[in-house]
Design an enzyme around this catalytic site. Structure first.
Site, PDB file in Angstrom:
ATOM      1  N   ASN A   9       0.868  -1.175   0.000  1.00  0.00           N
ATOM      2  CA  ASN A   9       0.000   0.000   0.000  1.00  0.00           C
ATOM      3  C   ASN A   9       0.907   1.228   0.000  1.00  0.00           C
ATOM      4  O   ASN A   9       1.465   1.582   1.031  1.00  0.00           O
ATOM      5  CB  ASN A   9      -0.901  -0.020   1.247  1.00  0.00           C
ATOM      6  N   LYS A  11       0.102   4.276  -0.477  1.00  0.00           N
ATOM      7  CA  LYS A  11      -0.571   5.499   0.014  1.00  0.00           C
ATOM      8  C   LYS A  11      -0.257   6.664  -0.921  1.00  0.00           C
ATOM      9  O   LYS A  11      -0.171   6.457  -2.131  1.00  0.00           O
ATOM     10  CB  LYS A  11      -0.138   5.779   1.459  1.00  0.00           C
ATOM     11  N   HIS A  98      -9.547   1.259   4.992  1.00  0.00           N
ATOM     12  CA  HIS A  98      -8.262   1.557   5.639  1.00  0.00           C
ATOM     13  C   HIS A  98      -8.471   2.601   6.734  1.00  0.00           C
ATOM     14  O   HIS A  98      -9.258   3.537   6.571  1.00  0.00           O
ATOM     15  CB  HIS A  98      -7.246   2.054   4.599  1.00  0.00           C
ATOM     16  N   GLU A 100      -6.772   5.019   7.670  1.00  0.00           N
ATOM     17  CA  GLU A 100      -6.499   6.421   7.288  1.00  0.00           C
ATOM     18  C   GLU A 100      -7.695   7.024   6.562  1.00  0.00           C
ATOM     19  O   GLU A 100      -7.979   8.213   6.711  1.00  0.00           O
ATOM     20  CB  GLU A 100      -5.221   6.482   6.431  1.00  0.00           C
ATOM     21  N   GLU A 171      -5.603  -4.847  10.717  1.00  0.00           N
ATOM     22  CA  GLU A 171      -4.581  -3.824  10.914  1.00  0.00           C
ATOM     23  C   GLU A 171      -4.855  -3.067  12.212  1.00  0.00           C
ATOM     24  O   GLU A 171      -5.652  -2.108  12.218  1.00  0.00           O
ATOM     25  CB  GLU A 171      -4.614  -2.826   9.754  1.00  0.00           C
ATOM     26  N   GLY A 177       2.218   2.368  10.800  1.00  0.00           N
ATOM     27  CA  GLY A 177       3.174   3.459  10.635  1.00  0.00           C
ATOM     28  C   GLY A 177       3.865   3.885  11.921  1.00  0.00           C
ATOM     29  O   GLY A 177       4.507   4.934  11.979  1.00  0.00           O
ATOM     30  N   SER A 217       3.202  -2.034  10.535  1.00  0.00           N
ATOM     31  CA  SER A 217       4.652  -2.021  10.749  1.00  0.00           C
ATOM     32  C   SER A 217       5.331  -3.363  10.451  1.00  0.00           C
ATOM     33  O   SER A 217       6.274  -3.750  11.147  1.00  0.00           O
ATOM     34  CB  SER A 217       4.984  -1.542  12.172  1.00  0.00           C
TER      35      SER A 217
HETATM   36  C1  PEP Z   1      -0.927   0.295   6.209  1.00  0.00           C
HETATM   37  O1  PEP Z   1      -1.073   1.500   6.145  1.00  0.00           O
HETATM   38  O2  PEP Z   1      -1.765  -0.467   5.698  1.00  0.00           O
HETATM   39  C2  PEP Z   1       0.251  -0.214   6.902  1.00  0.00           C
HETATM   40  C3  PEP Z   1       0.224  -1.435   7.315  1.00  0.00           C
HETATM   41  O3  PEP Z   1       1.266   0.677   7.074  1.00  0.00           O
HETATM   42  P1  PEP Z   1       2.692   0.353   7.778  1.00  0.00           P
HETATM   43  O4  PEP Z   1       3.203  -0.917   7.205  1.00  0.00           O
HETATM   44  O5  PEP Z   1       3.552   1.524   7.412  1.00  0.00           O
HETATM   45  O6  PEP Z   1       2.436   0.256   9.236  1.00  0.00           O
END
Ligand code: PEP
Length: 253
Positions: A9, A11, A98, A100, A171, A177, A217
């Protein structure tokens, strides 16, 4: 058999040059290292680059997903991108729900249900994200939250055929992040719980085949441990998917 899937992803990262050169390099490495397509690798670049990305990946085992679609089918919705537009350039996977999008663009479960319906109408495979905040986990509410998120969205689908179009991404928001990852045990416990909810609602057959990915992460160091858990069928990767070396290590995990 459940498919092992890794999704990048990106973003709002990578411009035209970065997107196209990343994909060309990745293809070259896949070819040289003979990385086969038993693992499914999906990339989600920004809207403007989906078309060129699709041309670059033609005939390869890599595929693409959009990061969003509009809940309306078409019409006067300035700035939005419809499911039919994406289908017209050969895109048939989309990330929905998601955190975000929920946080910064006020996407509620009601809106997400509308997006799901439009996505299914146009034959999209849906990578649907669910997960709890840090506070909710502190209060031990993570199971309730995840169940509610599913009940108000995905669980409105009544047919097994529709359910077969979903990939679920667990998630935990506190892990996205932040550099904090759920332990393999924490993630496995939640994944098993999520699968049990699907089994209760839709039966064993479709639920055992469903891929449930972990996101939050993931990096080249923790991926192997997470992916070795029985109910973790791969990962949705943000930051660590932006660098080709790290992303490759995650794919190979
Ligand atoms: C995400 O935004 O779906 C995600 C898992 O981000 P990160 O790997 O940076 O935590």
């Amino acid at each position: 058999m459940k498919k092992k899937i890794v999704i990048a992803n990106w973003k709002m990262n990578h411009d035209f040059y970065e997107t196209t050169s990343f994909l060309r390099n990745l293809l070259k490495i896949f070819f040289e290292k003979k990385i086969n397509n038993k693992k499914k690798v999906i990339i989600a670049p920004s809207f403007p680059f989906l078309h060129i990305s699709n041309q670059i990946l033609q005939g390869s085992s890599l595929s693409l997903a959009a990061q969003n679609i509009c809940q309306m089918e078409n019409g006067s919705y300035t700035g939005e991108v419809s499911a039919s537009m994406l289908r017209s350039i050969g895109i048939h996977k989309v990330i929905l729900g998601h955190s975000e999008r929920r946080k910064y663009f006020s996407e509620t479960n009601d809106i997400l249900l509308k997006k799901i319906k439009i996505a299914l109408k146009y034959g999209f495979h849906i990578i649907f994200c669910i997960g709890e905040t840090a506070l909710e986990r502190e209060k031990n509410e993570q199971f309730l939250i995840v169940k509610k998120q599913l009940e108000e969205t995905v669980f409105h689908c009544s047919s097994l055929e529709e359910i077969s179009y979903f990939i679920i991404a667990y998630e935990p928001i506190w892990a996205i992040g932040t550099g904090k990852t759920a332990t393999s045990e924490e993630a496995q416990t939640m994944h098993r719980y999520i699968r049990s909810l699907f089994i209760d609602k839709y039966g064993e057959k479709v639920s055992q085949k469903m891929s449930i990915l972990y996101g939050g992460s993931i990096n080249d160091l923790n991926a192997r441990n997470l992916f070795s858990q029985e109910d973790i069928d791969g990962g949705l990767v943000g930051n660590s998917s932006l660098e080709i070396e790290k992303f490759l290590k995650i794919i190979q995990s």
